[in-house]
Design an enzyme around this catalytic site. Structure first.
Site, mmCIF file in Angstrom:
data_model
loop_
_atom_site.group_PDB
_atom_site.id
_atom_site.type_symbol
_atom_site.label_atom_id
_atom_site.label_comp_id
_atom_site.label_asym_id
_atom_site.label_seq_id
_atom_site.Cartn_x
_atom_site.Cartn_y
_atom_site.Cartn_z
ATOM 1 N N LEU A 35 -10.041 -8.278 0.185
ATOM 2 C CA LEU A 35 -9.856 -6.446 -0.060
ATOM 3 C C LEU A 35 -8.546 -6.364 -0.283
ATOM 4 O O LEU A 35 -8.415 -7.593 -0.767
ATOM 5 C CB LEU A 35 -8.923 -6.575 2.037
ATOM 6 C CG LEU A 35 -10.838 -6.099 2.506
ATOM 7 C CD1 LEU A 35 -10.115 -6.628 4.165
ATOM 8 C CD2 LEU A 35 -11.352 -5.446 2.845
ATOM 9 N N ASP A 36 -8.455 -5.021 -1.058
ATOM 10 C CA ASP A 36 -7.119 -5.076 -1.788
ATOM 11 C C ASP A 36 -6.085 -5.736 -1.194
ATOM 12 O O ASP A 36 -5.813 -5.717 0.085
ATOM 13 C CB ASP A 36 -7.372 -4.011 -2.525
ATOM 14 C CG ASP A 36 -8.401 -3.363 -3.357
ATOM 15 O OD1 ASP A 36 -9.205 -4.185 -4.089
ATOM 16 O OD2 ASP A 36 -9.030 -2.231 -3.640
ATOM 17 N N ARG A 37 -5.321 -5.607 -1.890
ATOM 18 C CA ARG A 37 -3.183 -5.495 -1.305
ATOM 19 C C ARG A 37 -2.888 -4.843 -0.728
ATOM 20 O O ARG A 37 -2.519 -4.814 0.291
ATOM 21 C CB ARG A 37 -2.923 -6.041 -2.105
ATOM 22 C CG ARG A 37 -1.628 -6.472 -1.705
ATOM 23 C CD ARG A 37 -0.322 -7.157 -2.986
ATOM 24 N NE ARG A 37 -0.020 -6.773 -3.741
ATOM 25 C CZ ARG A 37 1.453 -5.884 -3.652
ATOM 26 N NH1 ARG A 37 1.676 -5.933 -2.811
ATOM 27 N NH2 ARG A 37 1.274 -5.431 -5.413
#
Ligand code: URA
Length: 241
Positions: free
Chosen positions: A104-106
């Site tokens: 998942l993106d940051r």
């Protein structure tokens, strides 16, 4: 555990201590195998052996499975020079062989599975299995039926092929819209790029389900728990939609 393992590795795999610590404890006579002190770290042990360290019984778990509610600000990696990783959140439950299933993106929150089961991860991530992922998002501007139609038809995000058909459920359509989006692949920044393709910006993103497994609503961002047997079964039997 099918294969037999060296005693020092068995103990460090179980997170009892580092490999050099477990070797030292064995040599110091703190470890027993089937009630006898065992002084040789290279001794092979198997599932039927009863092992203790300082009198405490140690049971072997080959695979571990956790559900994490990933908070924003941590990266989906096993190590990173700049940021905390999702595995750092596990504290003493962390095992050396664990990794997150996908990324998942940051700035994305929500469901992330952490395990050391490579086969399961491979099945969940393999594009041919088309495992579904459900995201909740807040999006700048009015999300419309036309957007839903475009996503259902398979929208192009600038790659060779368009995205697979996706299901967009509009919860609120307003200056800031709220939606659920179900996709069957996991391209880089996919949800943000899909909305970018219809001229809209995702301002908050959270994964709420994957492979038939829903994020436990009791888990606050940063909290995690073990998967139940039933949940592991759901993931094992799920091969996409
Ligand atoms: N899509 C995105 O854009 N970001 C994520 O983190 C996951 C899916």
């Amino acid at each position: 555990m099918n294969e037999r393992l060296r005693l020092d590795k068995y103990l460090s795999d179980m997170n009892i201590g580092t490999r050099s610590e477990t070797k030292a404890w064995i040599r110091q006579g703190k470890v027993t195998v089937n009630s006898e002190p065992c002084l040789k770290p290279e001794t092979k042990v198997g599932p039927d052996d009863e092992i203790t360290v300082n009198g405490q019984k140690i049971s072997y778990e080959k695979y571990v499975y956790y559900m994490l509610n990933k908070p924003a600000g941590v990266v989906s990696a096993t190590e990173d020079k700049r940021f905390r990783t999702v595995l750092d959140l596990l504290g003493t439950d962390r095992r050396k062989d664990m990794f997150p299933v996908g990324r998942l993106d940051r700035d994305t929150e929500g469901l992330l599975i952490l395990t050391n089961d490579g086969d399961l991860a491979h099945r969940l991530l393999s594009p041919k299995n088309e495992v579904e992922k459900v995201y909740y998002a807040r999006v700048k501007g009015k999300v419309t039926r036309e957007d839903a139609d475009a996503f259902r038809a398979g929208i192009s995000i600038g790659e060779d092929k368009p995205c697979l058909p996706a299901r967009l459920d509009i919860i609120i359509s307003d200056d800031v819209s709220e939606i659920n989006l179900t996709i069957y692949e996991g391209k880089y920044h996919q949800v943000k790029r899909m909305f970018g393709a219809v001229g809209k910006e995702v301002i908050y993103l959270k994964r709420i389900a994957m492979g038939g497994l829903a994020l436990d609503p009791l888990l606050k961002p940063g909290e995690y728990r073990r998967l139940t047997k039933e949940e592991i079964n759901i993931l094992n039997t799920r091969r996409g939609s």
